[in-house]
Design a protein around this motif. Structure first.
Motif, short mmCIF file in Angstrom:
data_model
loop_
_atom_site.label_atom_id
_atom_site.label_comp_id
_atom_site.label_asym_id
_atom_site.label_seq_id
_atom_site.Cartn_x
_atom_site.Cartn_y
_atom_site.Cartn_z
N GLY A 95 -0.50 7.00 -10.42
CA GLY A 95 0.05 8.03 -9.56
C GLY A 95 -0.75 9.31 -9.68
N ARG A 96 -0.36 10.30 -8.90
CA ARG A 96 -1.12 11.54 -8.81
C ARG A 96 -1.07 12.32 -10.12
N VAL A 97 -2.19 12.93 -10.42
CA VAL A 97 -2.22 13.81 -11.59
C VAL A 97 -2.26 15.27 -11.15
N HIS A 137 4.58 8.66 1.24
CA HIS A 137 3.99 9.76 2.00
C HIS A 137 3.60 10.89 1.08
N ARG A 138 2.42 11.42 1.29
CA ARG A 138 1.92 12.48 0.44
C ARG A 138 2.46 13.83 0.84
N LEU A 139 2.95 14.57 -0.14
CA LEU A 139 3.44 15.92 0.12
C LEU A 139 2.93 16.84 -0.98
N GLY A 171 -7.79 12.17 -7.68
CA GLY A 171 -6.51 12.84 -7.88
C GLY A 171 -5.46 11.92 -8.48
N ASP A 172 -5.86 10.69 -8.84
CA ASP A 172 -4.92 9.73 -9.41
C ASP A 172 -5.25 9.46 -10.88
N GLY A 173 -4.20 9.14 -11.62
CA GLY A 173 -4.36 8.67 -12.99
C GLY A 173 -4.39 7.15 -12.98
N VAL A 203 0.83 -1.22 0.00
CA VAL A 203 0.00 0.00 0.00
C VAL A 203 0.85 1.25 0.00
N GLY A 204 0.30 2.32 -0.54
CA GLY A 204 0.91 3.64 -0.38
C GLY A 204 1.33 4.28 -1.67
N GLU A 205 1.66 3.49 -2.67
CA GLU A 205 2.10 4.02 -3.96
C GLU A 205 2.07 2.86 -4.94
N PRO A 206 2.19 3.17 -6.21
CA PRO A 206 2.22 2.08 -7.17
C PRO A 206 3.41 1.17 -6.87
N ILE A 207 3.22 -0.13 -6.96
CA ILE A 207 4.35 -1.03 -6.75
C ILE A 207 4.86 -1.46 -8.13
N VAL A 239 -1.39 -8.96 -2.08
CA VAL A 239 -2.49 -8.06 -2.41
C VAL A 239 -2.00 -6.62 -2.45
N ASP A 240 -2.10 -6.04 -3.64
CA ASP A 240 -1.80 -4.62 -3.80
C ASP A 240 -3.11 -3.90 -3.50
N THR A 241 -3.07 -2.89 -2.66
CA THR A 241 -4.31 -2.24 -2.24
C THR A 241 -4.26 -0.75 -2.51
N TRP A 242 -5.18 -0.26 -3.32
CA TRP A 242 -5.24 1.19 -3.56
C TRP A 242 -6.33 1.82 -2.71
N TRP A 243 -5.96 2.85 -2.02
CA TRP A 243 -6.93 3.66 -1.28
C TRP A 243 -6.23 4.93 -0.83
N GLN A 244 -6.92 5.76 -0.08
CA GLN A 244 -6.40 7.07 0.30
C GLN A 244 -6.87 7.46 1.71
N THR A 245 -6.21 8.46 2.27
CA THR A 245 -6.66 9.00 3.55
C THR A 245 -8.16 9.28 3.47
N GLU A 246 -8.57 9.83 2.35
CA GLU A 246 -9.96 10.24 2.18
C GLU A 246 -10.93 9.07 2.08
N LEU A 293 3.07 15.06 -4.41
CA LEU A 293 4.15 14.10 -4.60
C LEU A 293 3.92 12.91 -3.67
N ASN A 294 4.48 11.79 -4.04
CA ASN A 294 4.41 10.62 -3.18
C ASN A 294 5.84 10.18 -2.92
N VAL A 295 6.35 10.59 -1.77
CA VAL A 295 7.74 10.32 -1.43
C VAL A 295 7.76 9.23 -0.37
C1 6R9 Z 1 -3.49 4.58 1.93
C2 6R9 Z 1 -2.65 5.74 1.51
C3 6R9 Z 1 -2.98 8.12 -1.15
C4 6R9 Z 1 -2.29 8.14 -2.49
C5 6R9 Z 1 -3.20 7.74 -3.62
C6 6R9 Z 1 -2.21 7.18 -4.63
C7 6R9 Z 1 -1.18 6.50 -3.75
C8 6R9 Z 1 -1.82 4.46 -2.41
C9 6R9 Z 1 -1.61 2.87 -3.88
C10 6R9 Z 1 -1.33 4.11 -4.51
C11 6R9 Z 1 -0.97 3.02 -6.52
C12 6R9 Z 1 -1.53 1.68 -4.67
N1 6R9 Z 1 -1.45 5.07 -3.55
N2 6R9 Z 1 -1.90 3.14 -2.58
N3 6R9 Z 1 -1.02 4.18 -5.82
N4 6R9 Z 1 -1.21 1.81 -6.00
N5 6R9 Z 1 -1.75 0.46 -4.15
O1 6R9 Z 1 -1.55 5.57 1.04
O2 6R9 Z 1 -3.21 6.98 1.70
O3 6R9 Z 1 -1.35 8.61 2.24
O4 6R9 Z 1 -3.66 9.37 1.54
O5 6R9 Z 1 -2.06 8.34 -0.10
O6 6R9 Z 1 -1.23 7.19 -2.51
O7 6R9 Z 1 -1.61 8.21 -5.34
O8 6R9 Z 1 -3.92 8.85 -4.10
P1 6R9 Z 1 -2.55 8.38 1.40
#
Ligand code: 6R9
Length: 645
Positions: free
Chosen positions: A516-518, A527-529, A501-503, A388-392, A412-419, A522-524
């Motif tokens: 990733g973000r459009v 972590h979102r910045l 906010g993602d492509g 989780v957290g960014e594209p793997i 399991v790759d999991t996409w989601w967000q704080t929101e 940034l995703n460093v």
């Molecule tokens: C849970 C978390 C959210 C942003 C999201 C996206 C990126 C998170 C991802 C992913 C590709 C995944 N992101 N998981 N991109 N594949 N499995 O990370 O929340 O800190 O709010 O970040 O992270 O860009 O919009 P948050």
């Protein structure tokens, strides 16, 4: 569309779960499809049934009331998430089961059963009440990864106080801003914490922040290290003293399903970080269901989500989701490479971890450190891995699957967000093959689409913007103190849908790859910045007149921060000082990797910085693309190609 979308990778060959895993998985593909279909065709029936698995003090009158952009879930019902995570499990006979197994960086281990955790939470709830905290008050937490972080969160939830956890790596200024924005009267912190063998003086930072946050009245201080932090008479109270004196009797407060559970600040493309607000009932149901199904939880699992509680992943999958499921979780205080890169694997072996959930940035670091570290340990307890957290990237995915999972464990790759509060896209393990680099299929109730800026769906295989077409229980309810920003950012960009906010793009099997973000986020290292946050920190320095920040692809961190600065007349720059300045203003995670000094930035005639060109320079590429909209194309020729020292 942005360069991120154009450079989408090709489909990877699917990787099937082993027959053994599939045989014991709680959901197969058919069951998923039936459940998913019902969640689309009869969402209220679906979610009402799931919610019934948890405890409600009084029932709802309607499952959903949707008046875009505002949703209410389980309307009028009363519940309490801490009650559901603790009392309900103790009442069901799990009192002696391990809830939290914690390991300090220094090797110390502490274990709390469900009954013990409940007692601590009851005491902490009474401590908060004694400090004058009432339902609806905000409480800020600035803590290391110690059990008290979970206890404090659950104690807030128990009395209906709204917690706002601030990651311990954030700076004094960032902490003070978040305390002020949330108007928290109480801060819970620790004297210090261990990081790579050194002590990080959290209390010192909290004291400095308090000096800039007039609203703060009380500080509760957990003793993690030597209890030597200076205490301010009348304001500061030691956690352990207060808990010892407090009553261990407390009845969980019945709260409206829509009562706010927490605020969590996260970066956006404009302005200061926004306080994402989550509610009680919907968030509870969402984290409960996703933890149970995505991680295919079994009674004897030891679930280790390595995320810090300062991030949403720590909220949903270190604390709430697993505890709602009566699972045992492992929590770790320190760095993954202390004393060396074998630390995680040593812990997996010693604690017999069965489910591991971590971030691609960590996986890439482990990969670089070499196979010999995991190779020294017995990882046979693992049965499922998550990311989780960014594209793997597929290479890291395969390494994770092969070296850590021994080719036995689904990833399991999991996409989601704080929101979004909980997992939105994934391929359920056991039910579906995974495609390395692709998050996968929608979770129950999630209705995703890939669209153009105008909201028209694109064809399969084509890049576009990821949107969600209907509300889901664990979605954010608002931005703290700024509902207009909520409406505009999430439901106002593309009419009628939630804009992530993602492509992304979808393949013919319905698997979604998130690229990733459009936006200017940034995703460093996962972590979102916000680029704007870093830019405003830079222009806050006496020598800088203008700044533009972009991301540069980075093998380990995913993206690295690169800054372009214009200096004020007569000033020279010391890149190290500017880096330190950003670190002091925001936190070390925002520190630029490279700083370029420029005499002008590429801008359009309307004054908008054309970051596309800056990204090319930052990545060491030739500048290419249409330069005709630039106000002064010669700026590009004058851009420095080597960063300042
Ligand atoms: C849970 C978390 C959210 C942003 C999201 C996206 C990126 C998170 C991802 C992913 C590709 C995944 N992101 N998981 N991109 N594949 N499995 O990370 O929340 O800190 O709010 O970040 O992270 O860009 O919009 P948050």
């Amino acid at each position: 569309m942005t360069d991120k979308i154009d450079h989408a990778s090709q489909d990877e060959a699917p990787v099937f779960p082993s027959a053994e895993f599939a045989a014991s998985a709680s959901l197969n593909a058919e069951q998923y499809r039936a459940m998913y279909e019902r969640s689309m065709n009869d969402p209220e029936g679906f979610w009402g049934d799931i919610a019934q698995e948890l405890h409600w003090f009084s029932p709802w009158s309607r499952v959903l009331d949707w008046q875009e952009p505002h949703a209410q879930w389980f309307v009028g019902a009363q519940t309490n998430i801490a009650y559901n995570a603790l009392d309900r499990n103790v009442n069901a006979g799990l009192g002696n089961k391990r809830a939290i197994v914690w390991e300090g960086e220094n090797g110390e281990v502490r274990t709390f059963t469900y009954a013990e955790l409940l007692e601590q939470v009851k005491r902490a709830a009474n401590v908060l009440l004694n400090l004058g905290v009432v339902k609806g008050d905000r409480v800020t937490l600035y803590l290391p990864m110690i059990p008290e972080a979970a206890i404090a969160m659950l104690a807030c939830a128990r009395i209906g106080a709204i917690h706002s956890v601030v990651f311990g790596g954030f700076s004094v200024a960032a902490l003070a801003d978040r305390i002020q924005n949330a108007q928290s009267k109480v801060l819970i912190t620790a004297d210090a914490s261990y990081r790579r063998g050194a002590l990080v003086p959290l209390k010192g930072k909290a004291d400095e922040a308090a000096a800039h946050a007039e609203v703060l009245e009380k500080m509760l201080v957990v003793c993690r290290a030597d209890c030597n932090a200076p205490m301010q008479e009348g304001r500061d109270v030691y956690w352990h003293d207060a808990l010892a004196q407090a009553s261990s009797e407390h009845t969980a407060e019945p709260l409206d399903s829509e009562h706010p559970l927490f605020v969590l600040y996260t970066s956006g493309s404009t302005g200061k970080p926004k306080g994402v607000v989550h509610s009680t009932g919907g968030y509870m149901v969402g984290t409960y269901l996703t933890t149970k199904t995505v991680f295919d939880l079994k009674e004897n699992d030891l679930f280790w989500c390595t995320a810090d509680v300062g991030w949403v992943t720590g909220h949903s999958y270190t604390v709430y989701g697993p505890l709602l499921n009566g699972a045992s979780v492992l929590m770790y205080e320190g760095a993954p490479n202390h004393p060396d890169w074998g630390r995680f694997w040593d812990m997996v072996q010693r604690h017999r971890v069965s489910v591991l959930y971590t971030a691609p940035t960590a996986i890439r670091s482990f990969m670089r450190a070499g196979d010999s570290f995991p190779g020294r340990f017995d990882l046979s307890s693992l049965r499922l891995l998550g990311s989780v957290g960014e594209p793997i990237n597929p290479e890291a995915w395969r390494w994770y699957e092969r070296v850590i999972g021994g080719g036995r464990c689904p990833v399991v790759d999991t996409w989601w967000q704080t929101e979004t509060g909980s997992i939105m896209l994934t391929t359920l393990p056991g039910a579906f093959p995974a495609k390395p680099g692709t998050a996968g299929l929608p979770m129950f109730g999630v209705d995703p689409a890939i669209v153009t800026r105008e909201g028209d769906e694109v064809q399969d295989g084509q890049g576009g913007l990821l949107v969600i077409r209907r509300p889901w229980p664990s979605m954010l309810r608002t931005v703290y103190g700024d509902d207009a920003r909520y409406a505009k950012t999430y439901w106002g960009e593309i009419p009628g849908v939630y804009f992530a906010g993602d492509g992304a793009r979808k393949d013919s099997d319905g698997y979604i790859t998130v690229m990733g973000r459009v936006d200017d986020v940034l995703n460093v290292s996962g972590h979102r910045l916000g680029t704007m946050e870093i830019e405003s920190a830079l222009v806050g320095h006496a020598s800088v007149s203008e700044a533009a920040v972009v991301g540069r692809p980075d093998e380990l961190k995913g993206e690295a921060v690169v800054a372009f600065v214009l200096l004020k007349d007569g000033h020279t720059v010391d890149a190290a000082e500017l880096r330190q300045h950003v670190s002091t203003q925001i936190g070390a995670l925002a520190r630029p990797d490279a700083i370029y000094v420029a005499d002008a930035l590429p801008k359009t005639r309307s004054g908008k910085i054309m970051r596309r060109f800056l990204r090319q320079v930052a990545a060491g590429q030739e500048i290419s693309g249409d330069t005709s909209t630039l106000e002064d194309p010669s700026v590009l020729e004058r851009l420095a190609t080597t960063p300042a020292q």
